[in-house]
Design a protein around this motif. Structure first.
Motif, PDB file in Angstrom:
ATOM      1  N   GLN A 195       0.787  -1.191   0.137  1.00  0.00           N
ATOM      2  CA  GLN A 195      -0.037  -0.205   0.113  1.00  0.00           C
ATOM      3  C   GLN A 195       0.786   1.275   0.077  1.00  0.00           C
ATOM      4  O   GLN A 195       1.727   1.449   1.011  1.00  0.00           O
ATOM      5  CB  GLN A 195      -0.952  -0.067   1.140  1.00  0.00           C
ATOM      6  N   ASN A 196       0.707   2.054  -1.066  1.00  0.00           N
ATOM      7  CA  ASN A 196       1.277   3.199  -1.097  1.00  0.00           C
ATOM      8  C   ASN A 196       3.114   3.106  -1.083  1.00  0.00           C
ATOM      9  O   ASN A 196       3.716   3.768  -0.214  1.00  0.00           O
ATOM     10  CB  ASN A 196       0.961   4.432  -0.023  1.00  0.00           C
ATOM     11  N   THR A 220      -0.486  -3.543  -6.165  1.00  0.00           N
ATOM     12  CA  THR A 220      -0.152  -2.308  -5.442  1.00  0.00           C
ATOM     13  C   THR A 220      -1.451  -1.800  -5.145  1.00  0.00           C
ATOM     14  O   THR A 220      -2.666  -1.947  -5.834  1.00  0.00           O
ATOM     15  CB  THR A 220       0.914  -1.572  -6.495  1.00  0.00           C
ATOM     16  N   ILE A 221      -1.375  -0.929  -3.934  1.00  0.00           N
ATOM     17  CA  ILE A 221      -2.551  -0.015  -3.662  1.00  0.00           C
ATOM     18  C   ILE A 221      -2.069   1.319  -3.710  1.00  0.00           C
ATOM     19  O   ILE A 221      -0.677   1.631  -2.963  1.00  0.00           O
ATOM     20  CB  ILE A 221      -3.202  -0.357  -2.404  1.00  0.00           C
ATOM     21  N   GLY A 222      -2.639   2.178  -4.472  1.00  0.00           N
ATOM     22  CA  GLY A 222      -2.008   3.678  -4.572  1.00  0.00           C
ATOM     23  C   GLY A 222      -1.233   3.859  -5.559  1.00  0.00           C
ATOM     24  O   GLY A 222      -1.336   3.797  -6.706  1.00  0.00           O
ATOM     25  N   ASN A 223       0.053   3.933  -5.083  1.00  0.00           N
ATOM     26  CA  ASN A 223       1.307   4.139  -6.007  1.00  0.00           C
ATOM     27  C   ASN A 223       1.407   2.696  -7.068  1.00  0.00           C
ATOM     28  O   ASN A 223       1.505   2.068  -6.582  1.00  0.00           O
ATOM     29  CB  ASN A 223       2.672   4.420  -5.557  1.00  0.00           C
ATOM     30  N   ARG A 224       1.618   3.211  -8.232  1.00  0.00           N
ATOM     31  CA  ARG A 224       1.999   2.194  -9.343  1.00  0.00           C
ATOM     32  C   ARG A 224       3.191   2.453  -9.947  1.00  0.00           C
ATOM     33  O   ARG A 224       3.752   3.748 -10.194  1.00  0.00           O
ATOM     34  CB  ARG A 224       0.566   2.441 -10.240  1.00  0.00           C
ATOM     35  N   HIS A 247      -3.643  -4.028  -9.618  1.00  0.00           N
ATOM     36  CA  HIS A 247      -3.437  -2.539  -9.124  1.00  0.00           C
ATOM     37  C   HIS A 247      -4.822  -2.013  -8.779  1.00  0.00           C
ATOM     38  O   HIS A 247      -5.806  -1.893  -9.496  1.00  0.00           O
ATOM     39  CB  HIS A 247      -2.914  -1.474 -10.113  1.00  0.00           C
ATOM     40  N   TYR A 248      -4.663  -1.324  -7.482  1.00  0.00           N
ATOM     41  CA  TYR A 248      -5.959  -0.619  -7.006  1.00  0.00           C
ATOM     42  C   TYR A 248      -5.619   0.961  -6.741  1.00  0.00           C
ATOM     43  O   TYR A 248      -4.652   1.047  -6.015  1.00  0.00           O
ATOM     44  CB  TYR A 248      -6.613  -1.377  -5.935  1.00  0.00           C
ATOM     45  N   ASP A 249      -6.588   1.667  -6.847  1.00  0.00           N
ATOM     46  CA  ASP A 249      -6.352   3.310  -6.625  1.00  0.00           C
ATOM     47  C   ASP A 249      -6.284   3.495  -5.127  1.00  0.00           C
ATOM     48  O   ASP A 249      -5.686   4.250  -4.795  1.00  0.00           O
ATOM     49  CB  ASP A 249      -7.272   4.068  -7.551  1.00  0.00           C
ATOM     50  N   HIS A 250      -7.476   2.821  -4.521  1.00  0.00           N
ATOM     51  CA  HIS A 250      -7.766   3.131  -3.083  1.00  0.00           C
ATOM     52  C   HIS A 250      -8.036   1.535  -2.184  1.00  0.00           C
ATOM     53  O   HIS A 250      -8.304   0.811  -3.183  1.00  0.00           O
ATOM     54  CB  HIS A 250      -8.911   3.694  -2.984  1.00  0.00           C
ATOM     55  N   ASN A 304     -11.202  -0.195  -2.882  1.00  0.00           N
ATOM     56  CA  ASN A 304     -11.419  -1.080  -3.997  1.00  0.00           C
ATOM     57  C   ASN A 304     -10.732  -2.355  -4.036  1.00  0.00           C
ATOM     58  O   ASN A 304     -11.017  -3.376  -4.311  1.00  0.00           O
ATOM     59  CB  ASN A 304     -10.834  -0.354  -5.332  1.00  0.00           C
TER      60      ASN A 304
END
Length: 156
Positions: free
Chosen positions: A16-17, A41-45, A64-67, A70
């Protein structure tokens, strides 16, 4: 004849991030070598991880998840979330029986996991360390521990 898919083991691992692509590359390479079913990954990609010399991102599913919300809404059916975080309520990794089906979530070295991630985790684990470790090193230790001959935890 139906198959009980909940008897089969799997695990995924992600950050995460995360802060740097190098950390991800090392974690992905270790995940591939230690039997992870998927990475995320969550956040940063990061599009390319230079340290992923085995190209794990091409060899296994990458999500990959933005938040966090999700990500949490898309946990695999029957999987338990295991957060890796230095918190008072975290179980010692050395004594932890890993779930048969789980997803390990690590946070960046400077901020750790979000409060929401800690709250939603089925388990929080930590291991003996004076200070926080590089996220790739911490994830590698968790995956190594999972591969030790310890009993598995069934869904609670």
């Amino acid at each position: 004849m139906s198959t009980d898919n909940f008897e089969h083991e799997f695990f995924g691992i992600g950050i995460q991030n995360g802060k740097t692509p190098e950390n991800l590359g090392v974690l992905w390479r270790t995940a591939q070598n230690l039997g992870a079913s998927f990475i995320f990954t969550i956040g940063n990609r990061y599009a390319k991880q230079a340290c992923d010399t085995h190209h794990a991102v091409k060899a296994m599913p990458y999500f990959h998840y933005d938040h966090f919300k999700n990500f949490y809404a898309n946990l695999p059916k029957g999987a338990q979330l295991v957060g890796v975080e230095m918190k008072e309520e975290a179980v010692a990794l050395e004594e932890f029986n890993h779930p048969r089906r789980c997803v390990y979530l690590l946070g960046a070295e400077d901020h750790g996991l979000s409060d929401l991630a800690c709250k939603k985790a089925h388990y929080l684990v930590q291991f003996k360390s004076i200070k926080s470790l590089n996220v790739a090193v911490a994830g590698s230790i968790v995956m190594y521990d999972r591969n030790l001959p310890k009993p598995r935890r069934h869904k609670k």
